[in-house]
Design an enzyme around this catalytic site. Structure first.
Site, PDB file in Angstrom:
ATOM      1  N   TYR A 448       0.762  -1.537   0.128  1.00  0.00           N
ATOM      2  CA  TYR A 448      -0.050   0.465  -0.289  1.00  0.00           C
ATOM      3  C   TYR A 448       0.642   0.776   0.396  1.00  0.00           C
ATOM      4  O   TYR A 448       0.748   1.887   0.678  1.00  0.00           O
ATOM      5  CB  TYR A 448      -1.040   0.536   1.004  1.00  0.00           C
ATOM      6  CG  TYR A 448      -1.968  -1.514   0.976  1.00  0.00           C
ATOM      7  CD1 TYR A 448      -2.160  -1.535  -0.068  1.00  0.00           C
ATOM      8  CD2 TYR A 448      -3.047  -1.317   2.211  1.00  0.00           C
ATOM      9  CE1 TYR A 448      -2.796  -2.565   0.266  1.00  0.00           C
ATOM     10  CE2 TYR A 448      -3.878  -2.631   2.497  1.00  0.00           C
ATOM     11  CZ  TYR A 448      -3.873  -3.128   0.702  1.00  0.00           C
ATOM     12  OH  TYR A 448      -5.092  -3.519   1.283  1.00  0.00           O
TER      13      TYR A 448
HETATM   14  P1  FDA Z   1       3.461  -2.926 -10.494  1.00  0.00           P
HETATM   15  O1  FDA Z   1       2.726  -3.090 -12.105  1.00  0.00           O
HETATM   16  O2  FDA Z   1       2.418  -0.860 -10.117  1.00  0.00           O
HETATM   17  O3  FDA Z   1       4.031  -3.213  -9.620  1.00  0.00           O
HETATM   18  C1  FDA Z   1       4.071  -2.431  -8.395  1.00  0.00           C
HETATM   19  C2  FDA Z   1       5.911  -1.921  -8.397  1.00  0.00           C
HETATM   20  O4  FDA Z   1       6.741  -3.740  -8.502  1.00  0.00           O
HETATM   21  C3  FDA Z   1       6.817  -1.387  -9.093  1.00  0.00           C
HETATM   22  O5  FDA Z   1       7.753  -0.637  -8.515  1.00  0.00           O
HETATM   23  C4  FDA Z   1       7.097  -2.025  -9.867  1.00  0.00           C
HETATM   24  O6  FDA Z   1       8.522  -1.411 -10.951  1.00  0.00           O
HETATM   25  C5  FDA Z   1       7.262  -3.211  -9.452  1.00  0.00           C
HETATM   26  N1  FDA Z   1       7.982  -4.786  -9.621  1.00  0.00           N
HETATM   27  C6  FDA Z   1       6.398  -4.850 -10.944  1.00  0.00           C
HETATM   28  N2  FDA Z   1       6.670  -5.942 -11.338  1.00  0.00           N
HETATM   29  C7  FDA Z   1       7.845  -6.478 -11.136  1.00  0.00           C
HETATM   30  C8  FDA Z   1       9.143  -7.512 -10.792  1.00  0.00           C
HETATM   31  N3  FDA Z   1       8.929  -8.589 -12.367  1.00  0.00           N
HETATM   32  N4  FDA Z   1      10.255  -7.457 -10.786  1.00  0.00           N
HETATM   33  C9  FDA Z   1      10.485  -7.087  -9.875  1.00  0.00           C
HETATM   34  N5  FDA Z   1      10.129  -6.081  -9.340  1.00  0.00           N
HETATM   35  C10 FDA Z   1       7.879  -5.555 -10.369  1.00  0.00           C
HETATM   36  N6  FDA Z   1      -2.483  -5.437  -2.016  1.00  0.00           N
HETATM   37  C11 FDA Z   1      -2.908  -6.997  -1.403  1.00  0.00           C
HETATM   38  O7  FDA Z   1      -1.804  -7.442  -0.699  1.00  0.00           O
HETATM   39  N7  FDA Z   1      -3.918  -7.073  -1.558  1.00  0.00           N
HETATM   40  C12 FDA Z   1      -5.127  -7.065  -2.296  1.00  0.00           C
HETATM   41  O8  FDA Z   1      -6.735  -6.884  -2.299  1.00  0.00           O
HETATM   42  C13 FDA Z   1      -4.677  -5.531  -2.780  1.00  0.00           C
HETATM   43  N8  FDA Z   1      -5.278  -5.121  -3.521  1.00  0.00           N
HETATM   44  C14 FDA Z   1      -5.459  -4.189  -4.621  1.00  0.00           C
HETATM   45  C15 FDA Z   1      -6.806  -3.774  -5.711  1.00  0.00           C
HETATM   46  C16 FDA Z   1      -6.696  -2.324  -5.963  1.00  0.00           C
HETATM   47  C17 FDA Z   1      -7.688  -1.851  -6.558  1.00  0.00           C
HETATM   48  C18 FDA Z   1      -5.059  -1.782  -5.815  1.00  0.00           C
HETATM   49  C19 FDA Z   1      -4.927  -0.585  -7.313  1.00  0.00           C
HETATM   50  C20 FDA Z   1      -3.850  -2.601  -5.185  1.00  0.00           C
HETATM   51  C21 FDA Z   1      -4.508  -3.712  -4.454  1.00  0.00           C
HETATM   52  N9  FDA Z   1      -3.664  -4.271  -3.887  1.00  0.00           N
HETATM   53  C22 FDA Z   1      -3.493  -5.084  -2.823  1.00  0.00           C
HETATM   54  C23 FDA Z   1      -1.959  -3.649  -3.627  1.00  0.00           C
HETATM   55  C24 FDA Z   1      -1.391  -4.541  -4.420  1.00  0.00           C
HETATM   56  O9  FDA Z   1      -0.690  -5.478  -4.375  1.00  0.00           O
HETATM   57  C25 FDA Z   1       0.246  -3.469  -5.145  1.00  0.00           C
HETATM   58  O10 FDA Z   1      -0.133  -2.612  -5.650  1.00  0.00           O
HETATM   59  C26 FDA Z   1       1.370  -4.341  -6.085  1.00  0.00           C
HETATM   60  O11 FDA Z   1       2.736  -4.018  -5.966  1.00  0.00           O
HETATM   61  C27 FDA Z   1       0.424  -3.994  -7.557  1.00  0.00           C
HETATM   62  O12 FDA Z   1       1.471  -5.073  -8.097  1.00  0.00           O
HETATM   63  P2  FDA Z   1       1.467  -4.675  -9.446  1.00  0.00           P
HETATM   64  O13 FDA Z   1       2.041  -5.489 -10.106  1.00  0.00           O
HETATM   65  O14 FDA Z   1      -0.564  -4.660 -10.406  1.00  0.00           O
HETATM   66  O15 FDA Z   1       1.723  -2.998  -9.558  1.00  0.00           O
END
Ligand code: FDA
Length: 507
Positions: A448
């Site tokens: 978060y």
């Molecule tokens: P994103 O692609 O934005 O990456 C997030 C971070 O990780 C960035 O710093 C990115 O550079 C890095 N990163 C991404 N992929 C990578 C990779 N392959 N290798 C290394 N680094 C990498 N959390 C939770 O625990 N339980 C929940 O139920 C929810 N629900 C939820 C709902 C909604 C609507 C949102 C917007 C967010 C959540 N979250 C959540 C939070 C979520 O777990 C958190 O935002 C994650 O980082 C999202 O991962 P993404 O790959 O989507 O994000």
């Protein structure tokens, strides 16, 4: 110009130059904006003033990832890795220095092995794609990760990841048993070749810090074919403060099979037109049938007045959609990456270790009655169960035993509105919560992401400065994370506003 040089470099390294145009998007490419915006989940970072990447690489194969790494290093472009784009502060697609996005959206394979109860999942897959992959083979296996099905695996696992199986099984990161990672030197490593320190760090120590995680091997968990959910709403006129006060003593001590959370929002009062009230939605997931759940809740939490009509039986995968607020017609919706409305928002988090007195809860309610709280919520997630059993240093995520619940706050507004008053509302709520939340450090959940709690500099950041935010997210694990970072990425190639910094080189 660095993006022109980057492009030349990428071309030179590609055996098949014709694929380059399918994976590289420059600012003047016709589909640049649609590729950029495709997975941006927080519209706060889609304004004309938001810094934009010079290049977006939607890698199709490992060699594209390797070339991105090599050419960005050579030509001084910072890398932002993006999987699902849900970062609360937009760090996967916004930076203060010239940068590119390495978008892993094409790395989305999910391979489920029901017999051995394991799966390999690539970082660019969504939670929904993983859950769908499991559910289409069996109803009795699941994975303990988040409820919002559009969340990306890459960021989510990198920061811990929790959902409605938290009390029974812990975090997503607790169930990662192997990974495929590209380090800052472009080497592809697995658990064995990366070693246990690095493997520990990538399971919760934050993304964009230790390398590019391409895929994860996970241990699936068992669930009954039928689970039960309920939602019971109570508002100010229905004694919500007293009931919420009781919930704090009960939620963390329930049997592990019962997960509960509470969402506080402002709603229209049913009595008078135009009058608002504050409502708490008490929700639960029970790993079993309603016949067992109802007497259990009536015994432990009679104040809720749970009835049979409040309960619904369904499969575990359907319960994820239920908690995500997605109407369950068919599980196929889990494959839809744009099924949920995108918000313009700011969020923050806390951990609470002592019940908040009724007077304190009353204060929260009054803040929700303020004008700025129209699109706002506070989510309280009952802890205990498995979380009490896992030692604080098992993984970088430290918020384990002793927490009654995790609290998070979110305020949303209509894009284009002056955001200042909404952000100031959530900051006021957060400072009000200081008396009731954890202290020294005031803990926060890495996933978060909240840049208010401290950030790195653009250049060198000292251990002391990074500790300001680092100890809140990781407590004493922060030290070990810094040691691992110093070992695997001493030049801080993978850095952002809240990535663990390396220690300065002694020479
Ligand atoms: P994103 O692609 O934005 O990456 C997030 C971070 O990780 C960035 O710093 C990115 O550079 C890095 N990163 C991404 N992929 C990578 C990779 N392959 N290798 C290394 N680094 C990498 N959390 C939770 O625990 N339980 C929940 O139920 C929810 N629900 C939820 C709902 C909604 C609507 C949102 C917007 C967010 C959540 N979250 C959540 C939070 C979520 O777990 C958190 O935002 C994650 O980082 C999202 O991962 P993404 O790959 O989507 O994000």
């Amino acid at each position: 110009d660095s993006h022109g040089e980057f492009l030349d470099c990428f071309h030179l390294r590609s055996a098949n130059s014709s694929t380059v145009s399918k994976v590289i998007y420059l600012q003047n490419s016709p589909s640049y904006s649609s590729v950029l915006n495709a997975s941006i989940q927080n519209s706060r970072f889609t304004t004309p003033a938001t810094p934009k990447p010079l290049v977006i690489v939607t890698a199709l194969q490992l060699s594209h990832v390797q070339s991105t790494l090599y050419c960005s290093r050579k030509h001084g472009l910072q890398i932002r890795i993006r999987s699902g784009g849900h970062d609360f502060e937009g760090l996967s697609y916004v930076s203060r220095v010239p940068f590119l996005i390495l978008d892993l959206l094409h790395f989305r394979a999910v391979e489920v092995d029901v017999k051995n109860e394991v799966a390999w999942v690539e970082s660019g897959a969504t939670l929904g794609e993983l859950y769908y992959g499991i559910a289409s083979k069996t109803k009795t296996l699941a994975f303990p990760a988040g409820v919002c099905h559009t969340v990306g695996i890459g960021g989510h696992f990198s920061g811990g990841g929790y959902g409605i199986l938290l009390r029974k099984y812990g975090l997503a990161a607790d169930h990662v048993i192997d990974a495929q990672l590209m380090d800052a030197r472009g080497r592809i490593l697995d658990r064995k070749s990366m070693g246990e320190d690095l493997f520990w760090a990538i399971r919760g120590g934050g993304g964009n810090t230790f390398g590019i995680v391409l895929a994860w091997k996970i241990k699936l968990v068992q669930v009954p074919a039928v689970v039960t959910v309920y939602t019971v709403n109570k508002n100010l006129e229905q004694n919500v403060v007293k009931i919420l006060h009781r919930w704090q003593y009960i939620a963390h001590q329930l049997p592990d099979d019962l997960f509960t959370d509470v969402t506080i929002t402002k709603v229209n009062s049913s009595g008078q037109v135009g009058k608002k009230t504050v409502q708490a939605a008490f929700k639960a997931l029970y790993l079993g049938g309603a016949d067992k759940l109802i007497p259990l809740v009536q015994d432990r939490f009679p104040e809720l007045e749970l009835t049979k009509q409040d309960c619904l039986e369904m499969s575990w995968a359907e319960s994820v959609l239920y908690f995500g607020g997605v109407p369950t017609q068919s599980l196929e919706i889990m494959l839809n990456r744009t099924a949920l409305p995108r918000l313009t928002f700011k969020a923050k988090s806390d951990y609470v270790k002592q019940p908040i007195p009724e007077s304190g809860l009353q204060g929260i309610m009054s803040r929700f009655l303020e004008k700025e709280a129209d699109v706002s919520l506070m989510l309280m997630v009952g802890f205990g169960g498995k979380m009490d059993e896992i030692p604080e240093n098992e993984l970088p995520y430290p918020h384990r035993a002793g927490n009654l619940f995790q609290a998070s706050y979110l305020v949303g507004w209509t894009k284009g509105e002056d955001e200042g008053k909404y952000i100031s509302w959530i900051r006021r709520l957060y400072s009000y919560m200081a008396s009731y939340a954890s202290k020294l450090p005031r803990e926060a959940y890495f996933n978060y992401r909240d840049l208010d709690i401290g950030t790195n500099n653009v250049g060198y950041t000292s251990y002391e400065q990074a500790s300001v935010w680092g100890l809140k997210y990781f407590k004493n694990n922060f030290k070990r994370l810094v040691q691992v970072k110093t070992m695997v990425d001493p030049t801080n190639f993978f850095g952002n506003e809240q990535s663990v910094p390396p220690l300065p080189s002694p020479w």
